[in-house]
Structures are given as structure tokens and as C-alpha cells.
Design an enzyme around this catalytic site. Structure first.
Site, PDB file in Angstrom:
ATOM      1  N   LYS A  90       0.827  -1.200   0.000  1.00  0.00           N
ATOM      2  CA  LYS A  90       0.000   0.000   0.000  1.00  0.00           C
ATOM      3  C   LYS A  90       0.865   1.254   0.000  1.00  0.00           C
ATOM      4  O   LYS A  90       1.619   1.509   0.929  1.00  0.00           O
ATOM      5  CB  LYS A  90      -0.920   0.014   1.218  1.00  0.00           C
ATOM      6  N   SER A 145      -9.062   3.657   2.281  1.00  0.00           N
ATOM      7  CA  SER A 145      -8.053   4.199   1.386  1.00  0.00           C
ATOM      8  C   SER A 145      -7.151   3.137   0.744  1.00  0.00           C
ATOM      9  O   SER A 145      -6.314   3.465  -0.103  1.00  0.00           O
ATOM     10  CB  SER A 145      -7.165   5.186   2.153  1.00  0.00           C
ATOM     11  N   SER A 169     -10.267   1.368   6.321  1.00  0.00           N
ATOM     12  CA  SER A 169      -9.561   1.500   5.047  1.00  0.00           C
ATOM     13  C   SER A 169      -9.134   0.189   4.422  1.00  0.00           C
ATOM     14  O   SER A 169      -8.757   0.168   3.252  1.00  0.00           O
ATOM     15  CB  SER A 169      -8.318   2.382   5.228  1.00  0.00           C
TER      16      SER A 169
END
Length: 395
Positions: A90, A145, A169
Site C-alpha cells: 500500500k 483508502s 480502510s
């Protein structure tokens, strides 16, 4: 994912070939999906070659009793259990969190899309080729996210992607992209988040793959959680007492719960009091903002303490709390208006409980929905074992 590592260890496939195939898939699909901000092709192939050399040379002797290159005997971890497995990380700074996966033989192939600085919060991911799209419907958001991570896994570009979860997220994009997403217990694993609200997590195609991530990054697991007796006791809540979710995600999650009950994976119990929490929205916002005024912070600590008390009472009588993962279906890229997708997830960033989103079927729009499983602190292995049992029993 286990099949990749087994084949690399057996010599029937080379890590270099596995990684090259993943890079080819990314190159073909990412201009449409926009899941990656960077692809590290040259470095990934070099690292894959190193994994092949390590496998060919065999495990070191004497084998150490713990760590990523594990030992032999009870509780020992396998040597290079992720040999040759392509891993997405990520964001551009995700390699630090991926260290244990690389030590276990995984190969980082690129950085996944997250919201770019200055973009509206609805723009959950911005990849190298543009806005990150949901692989089931390009006009819908993948959530975030950890947007690119969920898309890369759901589209089969990689079998595993790292994430971080500060309000949902990992779990929200897992639900909206139809994959498994696990948030670890807050504070159990290293995190760059100074507020303590965010915890590392993973997105994977199956519970077994998520469990492989957990074995690579976590402290040793208790045998009772790794091999749970079934069924496990659980409490169902459609809204946690405050969220107001849409009917369809509630119906899909509840149908998934009923399947688990019918399969003997969980047994619903009635708690002494309904599972009602205080809405954590204002508390989360105050704790997230270092400039919050003292009165707002005091109120936030009161909300957190009261919800912790209520959750402790719930988990004294049940092993799991089950809810929908998100209160709505995936919305368009313009955003959902006043509905927060975090409504059912961020309470457990405040409380620190581990939580997992499991695919729960598809809505009328053709997009996936998720079932949210929450467990007591430190019980990630329980979540993974129950999710794995659900997968095996459902086929």
C-alpha cells in the site's frame, strides 16, 4: 497462494516466472483499473531470482527456531512460506510494513493507489494511469483508502496486498471489491500512525491467504484459535445502534450470517443487552486531529471508554460480533453525499478490536457486499479460522 510457494519449493515453477506473469497481468490491466502508482518490474524480477537461488540452495542449517525463516517442531514456522508470491504494498512507503513478507519469500511488485494529496475524499485511489475504479463496475468506487490494494487482489493481479486501516480502510474496499480484508488489533503490529487509530492489515482472495500473511507478520498464535471448535458464539447487529445502513447491505450480510449458522460455523446468541454503541464519529475526528480543543478530546475519551465497556460486556458472553461491513453499496466516484462508509467500521479503530470483512454476495447493482466479523483483542486467528471454515463449508 500456498500453491505458488509449494510449486516454487518443488521446482515445478520458478519464482521469476511467477513474478513475470504477475507483471504481465499488471501491464495489461492496470491502464484500465489504475490500481498501481508504481510498478517495480526490474527490482521484482531481481528479487525473484534471489528467491529461486535460496530455494535451490535449501534451508540454512541449523534452522533457527523462530522468525520468518522458521524452525522445526511444534509451533515452528515454515522456511520461506511465501516463496515467489507476488505482493503489492500500500502506497509508495509500504515496503517497511511488507518486510516480514519479503523475509518469508514474497516479492514486492509495486505500490498500490491511495487518495492523492489534495484530492476529494471520495477519490479513494489515484493510480499512475488515473482514478482507481471498482473491478466489478468502473463507474463505482472501490472504497479506500486501501483502494488499489483491493482492486489488485480482486482483479487477480496479485494474490496478496498489504493495507492499513484507520477507520475501515482495509475492510470497506475488501467488501466493495469482494475480497477478504483483515485489520489487526491496534498496537499489536508496528504502525506509523501516531494517533493509534490505524492498524496494519491485508487484502487477499481467500481466508487461507490472509492467514498466511498473519503467520508471517504476527506473534505466535494460540492453538485454540488456530483450530477452533465450531460453532463459535456470535451476536448479530445490523446497525450497532446508530448507523442507519441501507436495507440491501444489511440483507446480504444477514443472509451470509444465516449461511454460517446453517453450516455450523457460528451460533447466534442473545446478549444480556442489545449491542448498542455510541456513535464514534465525533470521537474519532477529535482523536485524529492534533489540534482538537480539550473539551472535544475529553468527550472523545468518554465515548471511547463507554464503548469499550459495552464491548467488554458483549464479548464476555460471545466470541464474535457480526455486522454488515459498509452501510451502503459502492457509490459513484462523485461520492455518497452525507452517508459515511465508515459508519460500521471505525468504532473498532477506537476500541482497537481486530476485524475482518468476508464476501457476503452481490447486490442488485452487481457489486459485492461484505460481512463484518469483530473479535476480542488479539484474536485474529479466531477471525481467520472462522472465515476459513465458512469458505470450506460453502465451497
Amino acid at each position: 497462494m500456498a500453491e505458488i510457494a509449494s510449486a516454487v519449493h518443488a521446482g515445478t515453477v520458478r519464482a521469476v516466472d511467477v513474478v513475470a506473469e504477475a507483471l504481465e497481468r499488471i501491464g495489461r490491466a492496470d491502464p484500465v483499473l489504475c490500481a498501481f502508482t508504481e510498478v517495480w518490474a526490474e527490482e521484482a524480477l531481481r528479487r525473484a531470482g534471489e528467491v529461486d537461488a535460496l530455494v535451490e540452495a535449501g534451508p540454512p542449517r541449523p534452522v533457527r527456531p523462530s522468525g520468518p525463516i522458521g524452525g522445526e517442531g511444534p509451533g515452528a514456522r515454515a522456511w520461506l512460506p511465501l516463496a515467489g508470491v507476488p505482493v503489492a504494498v500500500k502506497g509508495r512507503h509500504g515496503l517497511r510494513a511488507a518486510g516480514p513478507l519479503l523475509a518469508a519469500g514474497g516479492v514486492a511488485v509495486g505500490a498500490t493507489a491511495v487518495p492523492a494529496p489534495g484530492t476529494p475524499w471520495q477519490t479513494w485511489g489515484l493510480g499512475a494511469h488515473g482514478r482507481t475504479v471498482n473491478p466489478w463496475r468502473a463507474d463505482r468506487t472501490p472504497g479506500g483508502s486501501s483502494a488499489g490494494a483491493a482492486v489488485a487482489v480482486a482483479a487477480g493481479l496479485v494474490p496478496l496486498a498489504t493495507g492499513s486501516d484507520g477507520a475501515g480502510s482495509v475492510r470497506i474496499p475488501a467488501a466493495w471489491c469482494g475480497v477478504v480484508g483483515l485489520k489487526a488489533t491496534n498496537g499489536l503490529l508496528p504502525s506509523r500512525d501516531r494517533t493509534g487509530l490505524a492498524a496494519p492489515g491485508v487484502l487477499a482472495r481467500t481466508a487461507a491467504d490472509a492467514a498466511a500473511w498473519w503467520r508471517a507478520v504476527s506473534p505466535p498464535t494460540t492453538a485454540a484459535d488456530a483450530r477452533p471448535s465450531l460453532p463459535r458464539t456470535a451476536v448479530w447487529s445490523p446497525d450497532l445502534g446508530f448507523a442507519g445502513p441501507d436495507p440491501e447491505p444489511v440483507a446480504l450480510a444477514r443472509a451470509a450470517v444465516d449461511r454460517l449458522v446453517d453450516a455450523g460455523v457460528v451460533r447466534l446468541v442473545r446478549p444480556p443487552a442489545p449491542p448498542l454503541l455510541l456513535d464514534p464519529a465525533s470521537a474519532w475526528s477529535a482523536l485524529r486531529d492534533p489540534g482538537s480543543d480539550p473539551a472535544a478530546l475529553a468527550d472523545a475519551h468518554l465515548v471511547r471508554a463507554e464503548n469499550n465497556r459495552r464491548l467488554a460486556r458483549l464479548f464476555a458472553g460471545a466470541e464474535l460480533l457480526l455486522t454488515p461491513t459498509a452501510p451502503t453499496a459502492p457509490h459513484g466516484h462523485e461520492g455518497p453525499g452525507d452517508v459515511y462508509s465508515t459508519a460500521l467500521t471505525w468504532a473498532f479503530n477506537l476500541s482497537g478490536h481486530p476485524a475482518l470483512s468476508l464476501p457476503a454476495g452481490f447486490g442488485t447493482d452487481g457489486c459485492p457486499a461484505g460481512l463484518h466479523l469483530v473479535a476480542p483483542h488479539g484474536r485474529e486467528a479466531l477471525l481467520l479460522a472462522v472465515a476459513g471454515a465458512a469458505e470450506r463449508l460453502s465451497g
